[in-house]
Design a protein around this motif. Structure first.
Motif, PDB file in Angstrom:
ATOM      1  N   VAL A   1      10.298 -47.528   8.855  1.00 21.70           N
ATOM      2  CA  VAL A   1      10.423 -45.542   8.952  1.00 21.70           C
ATOM      3  C   VAL A   1       8.953 -44.633   7.890  1.00 21.70           C
ATOM      4  CG1 VAL A   1      12.074 -44.245   9.056  1.00 21.70           C
ATOM      5  CG2 VAL A   1      12.356 -46.446   9.127  1.00 21.70           C
ATOM      6  N   PRO A   2       8.861 -43.897   8.348  1.00 15.75           N
ATOM      7  CA  PRO A   2       7.685 -43.263   7.842  1.00 15.75           C
ATOM      8  C   PRO A   2       8.367 -42.481   6.348  1.00 15.75           C
ATOM      9  CG  PRO A   2       7.450 -42.328   9.582  1.00 15.75           C
ATOM     10  CD  PRO A   2       8.610 -43.695   9.768  1.00 15.75           C
ATOM     11  N   HIS A   3       9.508 -42.266   6.355  1.00 16.35           N
ATOM     12  CA  HIS A   3      10.201 -41.008   4.682  1.00 16.35           C
ATOM     13  C   HIS A   3      10.654 -42.519   4.133  1.00 16.35           C
ATOM     14  CE1 HIS A   3      14.102 -42.072   7.091  1.00 16.35           C
ATOM     15  NE2 HIS A   3      14.231 -42.308   5.568  1.00 16.35           N
TER      16      HIS A   3
ATOM     17  N   VAL B   1       7.765 -44.592  -0.847  1.00 14.60           N
ATOM     18  CA  VAL B   1       6.847 -45.822  -1.605  1.00 14.60           C
ATOM     19  C   VAL B   1       5.436 -45.243  -1.977  1.00 14.60           C
ATOM     20  CG1 VAL B   1       6.156 -48.119  -1.337  1.00 14.60           C
ATOM     21  CG2 VAL B   1       8.693 -48.185  -0.974  1.00 14.60           C
ATOM     22  N   GLN B   2       5.815 -44.363  -1.653  1.00 13.70           N
ATOM     23  CA  GLN B   2       4.031 -44.019  -1.868  1.00 13.70           C
ATOM     24  C   GLN B   2       4.183 -42.795  -2.973  1.00 13.70           C
ATOM     25  OE1 GLN B   2       0.909 -44.903  -1.143  1.00 13.70           O
ATOM     26  NE2 GLN B   2      -0.018 -43.234  -2.448  1.00 13.70           N
ATOM     27  N   ARG B   3       5.422 -42.202  -3.267  1.00 13.89           N
ATOM     28  CA  ARG B   3       5.778 -40.883  -4.269  1.00 13.89           C
ATOM     29  C   ARG B   3       5.777 -41.692  -5.245  1.00 13.89           C
ATOM     30  NH1 ARG B   3       8.432 -38.361  -0.521  1.00 13.89           N
ATOM     31  NH2 ARG B   3      10.391 -39.090  -0.833  1.00 13.89           N
ATOM     32  N   MET B   4       6.821 -42.725  -5.751  1.00 10.39           N
ATOM     33  CA  MET B   4       6.849 -43.366  -6.606  1.00 10.39           C
ATOM     34  C   MET B   4       5.674 -44.556  -6.983  1.00 10.39           C
ATOM     35  SD  MET B   4       9.645 -46.820  -7.155  1.00 10.39           S
ATOM     36  CE  MET B   4       8.499 -47.894  -5.799  1.00 10.39           C
ATOM     37  N   LYS B   5       5.119 -45.195  -6.142  1.00 10.25           N
ATOM     38  CA  LYS B   5       4.257 -46.043  -6.641  1.00 10.25           C
ATOM     39  C   LYS B   5       2.683 -44.878  -7.214  1.00 10.25           C
ATOM     40  CE  LYS B   5       0.227 -48.582  -5.103  1.00 10.25           C
ATOM     41  NZ  LYS B   5      -0.629 -48.310  -5.162  1.00 10.25           N
TER      42      LYS B   5
END
Length: 186
Positions: A40-42, A47-51
């Motif tokens: 799911v994109p959200h 995950v991308q923001r956290m990384k």
């Protein structure tokens, strides 16, 4: 009344055709990995923001890590379906364990959604593993990697394990998707 008979016949015919399209035994009852075939994109954005936030934190730290846990000479698709499930369960176990470690409040909020998603995926994988043949022995490739993981857990600091897992989250998610795709993963 004739309409009810036609409806019942239609339902039976559809059931039979769906049964042929989705063969029984592809995924065992209770094994719900199909929802991970397309992430799911959200969830991916969280995950991308956290990384990205973690990478910013890493730039300010002086961690000296030596683990190369996620560098492998083989591709996940080369493993059997059962080995893929075992691999991803171990990867997710590491990732969720390090994401549960105490962190500054600003990062704690950022990791909440990804941690919930990864924890659910790990539990789904564990359910699948519980239904598999208990006598299954992992391949040499997987066995070597699992030993490398155990060694890293004993020799690396929590900070280095955290960095390794978080910086490779998208590799873990790709491995999860490969396990969910089963024989269709290439």
């Amino acid at each position: 009344m004739p309409c009810l008979g036609f409806t019942l016949l239609l339902v039976l015919a559809l059931g039979a055709s769906l049964g042929a399209a989705f063969p029984w035994g592809t995924l065992k009852n209770g094994c719900s990995l199909s929802k991970y075939q397309f992430l799911v994109p959200h969830e991916l954005k969280a995950v991308q923001r956290m990384k990205e936030q973690f990478e910013d934190i890493m730039l300010l730290s002086d961690r000296k890590c030596h683990t190369r846990l996620f560098y492998r000479k083989w591709n996940t698709a080369e493993l059997s379906v059962h080995d893929r499930v075992m691999l991803v369960e171990a990867e997710l176990d590491l990732a969720t364990t390090v994401l549960e470690l105490p962190v500054p409040p600003s990062f704690a909020e950022m990791r909440h959604q990804p941690l919930a998603f990864l924890t659910q995926a790990r539990e789904d994988l564990r359910d699948c593993m519980a239904m598999e043949d208990p006598s299954h022995q992992p391949s040499g490739k997987l066995r070597h990697w699992l030993q490398k993981l155990q060694t890293a857990k004993k020799t690396e600091s929590n900070g280095c394990l955290e960095a390794s897992a978080i910086l490779h989250l998208f590799q873990i998610l790709n491995d999860l998707q490969c396990a969910a795709l089963q024989d269709q993963c290439t």
